[in-house]
Scaffold this motif. Structure first.
Motif, short mmCIF file in Angstrom:
data_model
loop_
_atom_site.label_atom_id
_atom_site.label_comp_id
_atom_site.label_asym_id
_atom_site.label_seq_id
_atom_site.Cartn_x
_atom_site.Cartn_y
_atom_site.Cartn_z
N ASN A 56 46.84 71.89 37.12
CA ASN A 56 47.68 71.25 36.13
C ASN A 56 47.68 69.72 36.23
OD1 ASN A 56 48.83 73.61 34.66
ND2 ASN A 56 49.42 74.18 36.74
N ILE A 57 48.84 69.07 36.01
CA ILE A 57 48.88 67.61 35.92
C ILE A 57 48.45 66.98 37.23
CG2 ILE A 57 50.40 65.62 35.56
CD1 ILE A 57 52.08 67.35 33.74
N ARG A 58 48.82 67.60 38.37
CA ARG A 58 48.43 67.04 39.66
C ARG A 58 46.92 67.00 39.80
NH1 ARG A 58 50.69 70.57 42.94
NH2 ARG A 58 52.71 69.52 43.03
N GLU A 59 46.25 68.07 39.36
CA GLU A 59 44.79 68.10 39.43
C GLU A 59 44.18 67.07 38.49
OE1 GLU A 59 41.05 71.25 39.04
OE2 GLU A 59 43.02 71.79 38.25
N LEU A 60 44.76 66.92 37.29
CA LEU A 60 44.26 65.92 36.35
C LEU A 60 44.38 64.52 36.94
CD1 LEU A 60 43.25 65.05 33.53
CD2 LEU A 60 45.64 65.07 32.78
N GLN A 61 45.51 64.23 37.58
CA GLN A 61 45.69 62.92 38.18
C GLN A 61 44.65 62.67 39.27
OE1 GLN A 61 49.60 62.24 39.77
NE2 GLN A 61 49.19 60.12 40.31
N ASN A 62 44.40 63.68 40.12
CA ASN A 62 43.38 63.54 41.16
C ASN A 62 42.00 63.31 40.56
OD1 ASN A 62 45.35 63.95 43.08
ND2 ASN A 62 44.89 66.11 43.39
N CYS A 63 41.72 64.04 39.47
CA CYS A 63 40.43 63.91 38.79
C CYS A 63 40.25 62.50 38.24
CB CYS A 63 40.34 64.95 37.68
SG CYS A 63 38.99 64.70 36.51
N VAL A 64 41.28 61.98 37.57
CA VAL A 64 41.19 60.65 36.98
C VAL A 64 41.11 59.58 38.07
CG1 VAL A 64 42.39 58.94 35.56
CG2 VAL A 64 42.35 61.34 34.85
N GLU A 65 41.82 59.79 39.17
CA GLU A 65 41.76 58.82 40.27
C GLU A 65 40.33 58.72 40.82
OE1 GLU A 65 44.14 57.68 44.39
OE2 GLU A 65 44.39 59.67 43.50
N ARG A 66 39.70 59.87 40.99
CA ARG A 66 38.31 59.86 41.47
C ARG A 66 37.39 59.18 40.46
NH1 ARG A 66 33.64 62.21 40.42
NH2 ARG A 66 32.21 62.80 42.10
N ALA A 67 37.58 59.53 39.18
CA ALA A 67 36.72 58.95 38.14
C ALA A 67 36.93 57.44 38.04
CB ALA A 67 37.02 59.61 36.79
#
Length: 463
Positions: free
Chosen positions: A359-370
């Motif tokens: 969910n949102i936590r995974e999206l945030q981690n994904c965007v942080e890496r990107a």
């Protein structure tokens, strides 16, 4: 509340008929004979709903709809159409219409459709008012989004924030339950008092009672000083009990007493302490199932479930993925000293196609890496983690495709999907369970619970 409705039709008799029918429900009705006239009315009147004919000379219904969506994107539009053009009306809904009614229409059907549209408009207005009350320093990540399911969450927050009612937030891990709890606290009547968060799954069972209620010096081995518990720390403020479903049964009775009688008893101290706290609890478990399985007290469940707020999974609010991603890219990019202006269409499509189990936590981690790996101001699809492209949306929808057999057991099918995600996370983390839990955005304790539930055995852990 009085609403203003604009009826657009080139037949004056139909306009008069609709005006007469709607005015009986206390609605102020404005009329326009064509699309251009309607736009002029919208520029000077505060209209809550437009009901427009499909076929009109000059600017027709589809053209008027496009203009309204461009100039007044929050304004709902109902399209009127003859039965022979219902297919076109359905297409107009895809282009942004709220609903359609077919001519000749039933007055009761008209009233129901108009009522739903006006309720929708009221929710949008409430959300706009609530957002206007938040200054820039109080913006919260979880309040980003404008999907219908998330608007319901915002409406619930606005309804309960000024009360002292106990709230139960439910939803999958990573859906932003703590952020919603903080929003309720910051914009409620206890905003100037403490907000204390406790993760019931992260504290060892033997220490949880002391953590919640405090202890006296010498109460047990290691209690070298007096300790004030979380209930007393949150006195006059808000206590957030995250993952309440993981709380041991023995402690649940004491939590229930604290909620009912507003008193606590520190470990090793027979004297009671009065506390005044507003409790917000959260869980990703089905507590009614836990009650049925004797894993959660029924009386505590009903004490917590005074005002339930279910939070939608990110896959249920796909239209919010892009604004959330942009928000994270802006804030995380600024923190990293990088200026990220947005995402390429391919990157946005890849994120929209992914199911986001974390969910949102995974999206945030994904965007942080990107944000870290992006070489330019725009995040491209090749800046995103490879696992976003590991499964096609076609593969997850194949079980419901035409001609395919539907699994007879929904729970079993969902368990297989959950198992596949966990195995993929373990493979990507080389078997390190803590890293796999972080990868999919859940706590280690929840991860271990899922391993046991799904019968997954990790024979070797690579460190």
């Amino acid at each position: 509340m009085t609403h203003n409705v604009l009826v657009v039709d080139d037949e004056p008799k139909l306009c008069d008929l609709l005006a007469s029918a709607l005015s009986q429900n206390g609605i102020n009705v404005f009329t326009a004979g064509n699309g251009l006239h309607a736009l002029k009315v919208l520029e000077v009147e505060d209209i809550d709903l437009v009901i427009s004919d499909w076929r009109m000379p000059g600017m027709d219904g589809p053209q008027l709809l496009a203009e309204i969506k461009s100039r007044f994107p929050q304004l709902p539009v109902i399209v009127m159409t003859a039965y022979s053009t219902v297919k076109n009306a359905v297409q107009s809904m895809r282009n942004g219409a709220f609903d359609y009614i077919a001519k000749p229409f039933d007055i009761d059907e008209l009233d129901i459709t108009v009522s739903k549209a006006l309720q929708f408009r009221d929710i949008l207005k409430d959300n706009q008012r609530m957002r206007a009350e938040l200054d820039e320093h109080q913006q919260i990540d979880s309040l980003v989004g404008d999907s219908p399911s998330f608007r319901q969450v915002l409406h619930a927050i606005d309804s309960v924030r000024e009360s002292n009612a106990t709230i139960l937030l439910t939803g999958e891990s990573g859906t932003g339950k703590e952020m919603v709890a903080r929003a309720i606290h910051k914009h409620g009547n206890r905003a100037d008092k403490p907000f204390v968060a406790v993760n019931c799954a992260a504290i060892p069972e033997g220490l949880l009672e002391s953590e919640m209620f405090g202890h006296r010096k010498g109460a047990f081995t290691g209690a070298v000083t007096d300790r004030v518990g979380r209930f007393q720390q949150a006195d006059k403020g808000t206590l957030f009990l995250d993952e309440i479903g993981e709380m041991p049964l023995a402690l649940q009775a004491k939590i229930l007493r604290a909620l009912q009688e507003r008193v606590i008893e520190p470990v090793g101290d027979p004297r009671e302490r009065k506390v005044d706290v507003r409790v917000i609890a959260a869980t990703n478990k089905n507590l009614l199932d836990a009650v049925a399985n004797k894993e959660f007290r029924e009386d505590l469940y009903y004490r917590l479930n005074v005002f339930p707020i279910p939070l939608p999974a990110l896959r249920e609010r796909v239209e919010d993925i892009a604004p959330l991603a942009r928000h994270f890219a802006h804030t995380l990019g600024a923190a990293a000293g990088k200026r990220i202006t947005g995402f390429s269409p391919e990157a946005l499509q890849a994120m929209a196609n992914y199911s986001w189990p974390g969910n949102i936590r995974e999206l945030q981690n994904c965007v942080e890496r990107a944000t870290i790996v992006a070489s330019g101001a725009v995040i491209e699809d090749n800046d995103l983690p490879a696992y976003l492209f590991a499964s096609s949306p076609a593969s997850t929808s194949a079980i419901l495709s035409e001609g395919a057999s539907v699994p007879p057991d929904l729970d079993a099918a969902l368990a297989e999907v959950e198992k596949a995600y966990i195995l993929a996370a373990l493979a990507q983390s080389n078997g390190v369970q803590a890293a796999a839990a972080q990868l999919i955005g859940i706590s280690e304790r929840s991860f271990w619970y899922r391993l046991k539930k799904l019968g997954i055995h990790v024979d070797k852990i690579v460190r």
